[in-house]
Scaffold this motif. Structure first.
Motif, PDB file in Angstrom:
ATOM      1  N   VAL A 160      11.454  54.439  23.090  1.00 39.06           N
ATOM      2  CA  VAL A 160      11.457  52.829  22.528  1.00 39.06           C
ATOM      3  C   VAL A 160      10.068  52.587  22.008  1.00 39.06           C
ATOM      4  CG1 VAL A 160      10.878  50.846  23.676  1.00 39.06           C
ATOM      5  CG2 VAL A 160      12.653  52.316  24.513  1.00 39.06           C
ATOM      6  N   GLU A 161       8.515  53.156  21.336  1.00 35.34           N
ATOM      7  CA  GLU A 161       7.924  52.815  20.930  1.00 35.34           C
ATOM      8  C   GLU A 161       7.990  53.039  19.534  1.00 35.34           C
ATOM      9  OE1 GLU A 161       3.098  53.579  20.611  1.00 35.34           O
ATOM     10  OE2 GLU A 161       4.339  54.289  22.172  1.00 35.34           O
ATOM     11  N   ILE A 162       8.414  53.942  19.081  1.00 32.51           N
ATOM     12  CA  ILE A 162       8.322  54.706  17.884  1.00 32.51           C
ATOM     13  C   ILE A 162       9.439  53.924  17.177  1.00 32.51           C
ATOM     14  CG2 ILE A 162       9.474  56.730  16.422  1.00 32.51           C
ATOM     15  CD1 ILE A 162       8.541  58.413  18.855  1.00 32.51           C
ATOM     16  N   VAL A 163      11.075  53.634  17.650  1.00 32.41           N
ATOM     17  CA  VAL A 163      12.575  52.421  17.617  1.00 32.41           C
ATOM     18  C   VAL A 163      11.900  51.707  16.942  1.00 32.41           C
ATOM     19  CG1 VAL A 163      14.203  51.698  18.198  1.00 32.41           C
ATOM     20  CG2 VAL A 163      13.642  53.847  18.421  1.00 32.41           C
ATOM     21  N   GLU A 164      11.035  50.748  17.863  1.00 29.84           N
ATOM     22  CA  GLU A 164      10.389  48.949  17.724  1.00 29.84           C
ATOM     23  C   GLU A 164       9.554  49.161  16.663  1.00 29.84           C
ATOM     24  OE1 GLU A 164      10.159  47.094  22.231  1.00 29.84           O
ATOM     25  OE2 GLU A 164       8.489  48.550  21.472  1.00 29.84           O
ATOM     26  N   LYS A 165       8.728  50.012  16.669  1.00 29.48           N
ATOM     27  CA  LYS A 165       7.807  50.357  14.754  1.00 29.48           C
ATOM     28  C   LYS A 165       8.481  50.138  14.057  1.00 29.48           C
ATOM     29  CE  LYS A 165       3.834  52.402  13.358  1.00 29.48           C
ATOM     30  NZ  LYS A 165       2.949  52.782  13.097  1.00 29.48           N
ATOM     31  N   LEU A 166       9.327  51.065  13.668  1.00 23.58           N
ATOM     32  CA  LEU A 166      10.233  51.560  12.416  1.00 23.58           C
ATOM     33  C   LEU A 166      11.333  49.998  12.285  1.00 23.58           C
ATOM     34  CD1 LEU A 166      11.684  55.333  12.924  1.00 23.58           C
ATOM     35  CD2 LEU A 166      10.724  54.372  11.477  1.00 23.58           C
ATOM     36  N   LEU A 167      11.400  49.761  13.310  1.00 24.06           N
ATOM     37  CA  LEU A 167      12.759  48.565  12.804  1.00 24.06           C
ATOM     38  C   LEU A 167      11.883  47.224  12.653  1.00 24.06           C
ATOM     39  CD1 LEU A 167      15.355  49.265  14.998  1.00 24.06           C
ATOM     40  CD2 LEU A 167      15.300  49.712  12.941  1.00 24.06           C
ATOM     41  N   GLU A 168      10.654  47.462  12.393  1.00 23.78           N
ATOM     42  CA  GLU A 168      10.062  45.923  12.197  1.00 23.78           C
ATOM     43  C   GLU A 168      10.057  45.681  10.361  1.00 23.78           C
ATOM     44  OE1 GLU A 168       5.411  46.814  12.766  1.00 23.78           O
ATOM     45  OE2 GLU A 168       5.784  46.431  14.704  1.00 23.78           O
ATOM     46  N   ASP A 169      10.479  46.778   9.745  1.00 26.99           N
ATOM     47  CA  ASP A 169      10.719  46.405   8.233  1.00 26.99           C
ATOM     48  C   ASP A 169      12.330  46.217   7.852  1.00 26.99           C
ATOM     49  OD1 ASP A 169       8.219  45.208   7.660  1.00 26.99           O
ATOM     50  OD2 ASP A 169       7.575  48.126   7.843  1.00 26.99           O
ATOM     51  N   LYS A 170      13.361  46.829   9.023  1.00 25.65           N
ATOM     52  CA  LYS A 170      14.848  47.374   8.329  1.00 25.65           C
ATOM     53  C   LYS A 170      15.150  45.807   8.987  1.00 25.65           C
ATOM     54  CE  LYS A 170      14.140  51.907   8.456  1.00 25.65           C
ATOM     55  NZ  LYS A 170      14.531  52.111   6.695  1.00 25.65           N
TER      56      LYS A 170
END
Length: 505
Positions: free
Chosen positions: A495-505
């Motif tokens: 979840v932590e990884i995904v939330e960070k990746l989606l900040e600019d998606k």
């Protein structure tokens, strides 16, 4: 907190009565109080009765425990590297002995709780948390503490809140959770009960106030777990004989076996069925989905009402029906069943994240076996028709070996792209596990990448996706550790990884 201690001699006599005692040299320490019990050499206090167990147990662990304050030990074998005046208790089955020891030390503490046990191949964690949300709502209205939970996600007992390593803790840890809950004035404990816990006696000797048979599929079949499906099923069915109230899912395979085991039980006072088949005592019907929730109706001899869950995944209706059945047995007021289910969230289960710019969807789910994978893919294709599906997953080392074929085949059949990565490889090389999985994915002609680093694998899957893609990331949820070798290493959660990746998606 335990204050009523028992003499070492009392433990010896109880082990002898149960036919577990082989030999004892405890004459010199027979009158000593056992002030603590442990099987972990790092968790020892003055006056500890130490239990030597586990495939990785070494003689130096016992020596370390004695240095820290243990005064006697229980084992299946005698150790020569300890002073001759140290009392030993030799038993023929150390796991069964642990139950006697824990129950004695903690003074039958489970009897002071209402304990709910849930077993099944999939859905145990979600159902356990559905129960917790419902019971917490009820207890809050009564001005009482939140309830305890023991699950494959985490444990809470009023004192300890921790991430789990085992679905069902070892006996001594389990009884400590029960004792902490009673000390904290907690009334209810909802817990997952795994086939391994049942097979290896972690919960033997206790009676659950209500128990649930959710479902069963092929999982944990290997030389080091269950040799065949029959052994797996037989282990699951043990729970049916340890519950005052038994709830059985009529929609699942082998429900007749579960009903037969419940009816043969010497302690079962009531057997309640649930499901979407006519004839179920707790009958679910008129199931409807929307973008935000799932509604369904439930009919029984006490009510005919509409319920709502706000978690995605049609399979969660089955889990909700299980919770309703167990609440029916416990006489939980209907209003709290409804409000608890509506609020319920389960960490790492069908958590949906969307890119604000691209509209892409990422789902983090704990799905990790054949049944949960099948349910997940079925649900995704119904709820996201026409979308491209990619998946990131792996398989654990030295357990549930059949998953490599089962999950690899399902991913190959239903996904458009597969990313194979680390998932608690433990003492087995990640490359070996991934290669075995990839062979089954490849048999369907599906494109795949093997990326050992889980963060890198998730990153690539998300970066390669577009607005018409659903990215599934399965197996770890919000867990923050990976098992590497015999150690658990801190890592970022999915979840932590995904939330960070989606900040600019």
């Amino acid at each position: 907190m335990v204050t009523n201690f028992h003499k070492l001699d009392e433990y010896i006599k109880l082990l002898e009565q149960e036919g577990l005692l082989k030999e004892s040299s405890a004459e010199s320490g027979a009158d000593r109080d056992v002030r603590y019990i442990s099987f972990d050499s790092q968790d020892v206090q003055y006056g500890t009765l130490f239990v030597c167990k586990g495939a990785h147990f070494k003689a130096e662990y016992l020596a370390g425990a004695l240095e820290k304050g243990a005064f006697a030990y229980v084992s299946e074998n005698r150790y020569d590297n300890v002073p001759e005046d140290v009392p030993f208790i030799l038993v023929n089955d150390v796991r069964k002995a642990m139950v006697i020891i824990a129950n004695t030390y903690y003074n039958d503490v489970w009897k002071d709780l209402t304990v709910i046990g849930i077993t099944g191949t999939k859905g145990k964690s979600s159902t356990t948390y559905f129960m917790k949300y419902i019971l917490d709502d009820w207890m809050k209205a009564e001005g009482k503490p939140e309830t305890a939970v023991i699950s494959g996600i985490d444990n809470y007992d009023g004192i300890i809140k921790e991430e789990s390593h085992l679905t069902t803790p070892e006996t001594m840890d389990l009884y400590r959770h029960f004792d902490n809950a009673v000390t904290s004035d907690i009334e209810f404990a909802s817990m997952e009960v795994s086939s391994q816990a049942l097979k290896y006696d972690r919960v033997s000797g206790m009676t659950f106030d209500v128990g649930c048979f959710l479902n069963i599929g092929t999982d944990h079949i290997s030389d080091i777990e269950h040799p065949d499906f029959e052994d797996y099923l037989a282990s699951k069915l043990i729970l049916m004989g340890q519950c005052r109230n038994v709830c059985v899912n009529l929609d699942c395979d082998n429900s007749e076996d579960a009903l037969a085991a419940a009816k043969a039980s010497k302690v079962a006072e009531r057997v309640i069925t649930f499901g979407t088949k006519e004839g179920a005592d707790i009958f679910g019907y008129d199931i409807k989905t929307s973008d935000d929730d799932i509604t369904f109706k439930v009919k029984c001899d006490s009510f005919d009402e509409k319920f709502m869950i706000t978690m995605h995944g049609l399979f969660n209706v089955e889990n909700a029906l299980a919770a309703i059945a167990m609440c029916y047995c416990l006489n939980v007021p209907l209003d709290y069943i409804k409000s608890g289910l509506k609020k319920a969230r389960v960490s790492g289960r069908m958590e949906i994240f969307r890119g604000a710019k691209t509209g892409m969807t990422v789902i983090v789910d704990y799905a990790h076996n054949q049944m949960s994978f099948q349910y997940l893919f079925d649900s995704i294709h119904k709820e996201f028709p026409g979308s491209r599906v990619t998946i990131v997953f792996g398989c654990p080392g030295k357990k549930a070996l059949g998953r490599r074929r089962e999950l690899g085949s399902l991913a190959g059949e239903y996904a458009d792209k597969v990313y194979i990565t680390e998932e608690d490889a433990g003492e087995e090389p990640i490359a070996k596990i991934s290669k075995e999985i990839s062979e089954y994915v490849a048999s369907y002609g599906t494109d795949f990448d093997i990326i050992d680093d889980r963060v890198e694998a998730i990153t690539k899957a998300v970066n390669e996706a577009d607005g018409n893609t659903v990215v599934l990331i399965t197996g770890k949820g919000r867990e923050t550790r990976q098992k590497r070798g015999t150690q658990y290493i801190d890592t970022p959660s999915d979840v932590e990884i995904v939330e960070k990746l989606l900040e600019d998606k």
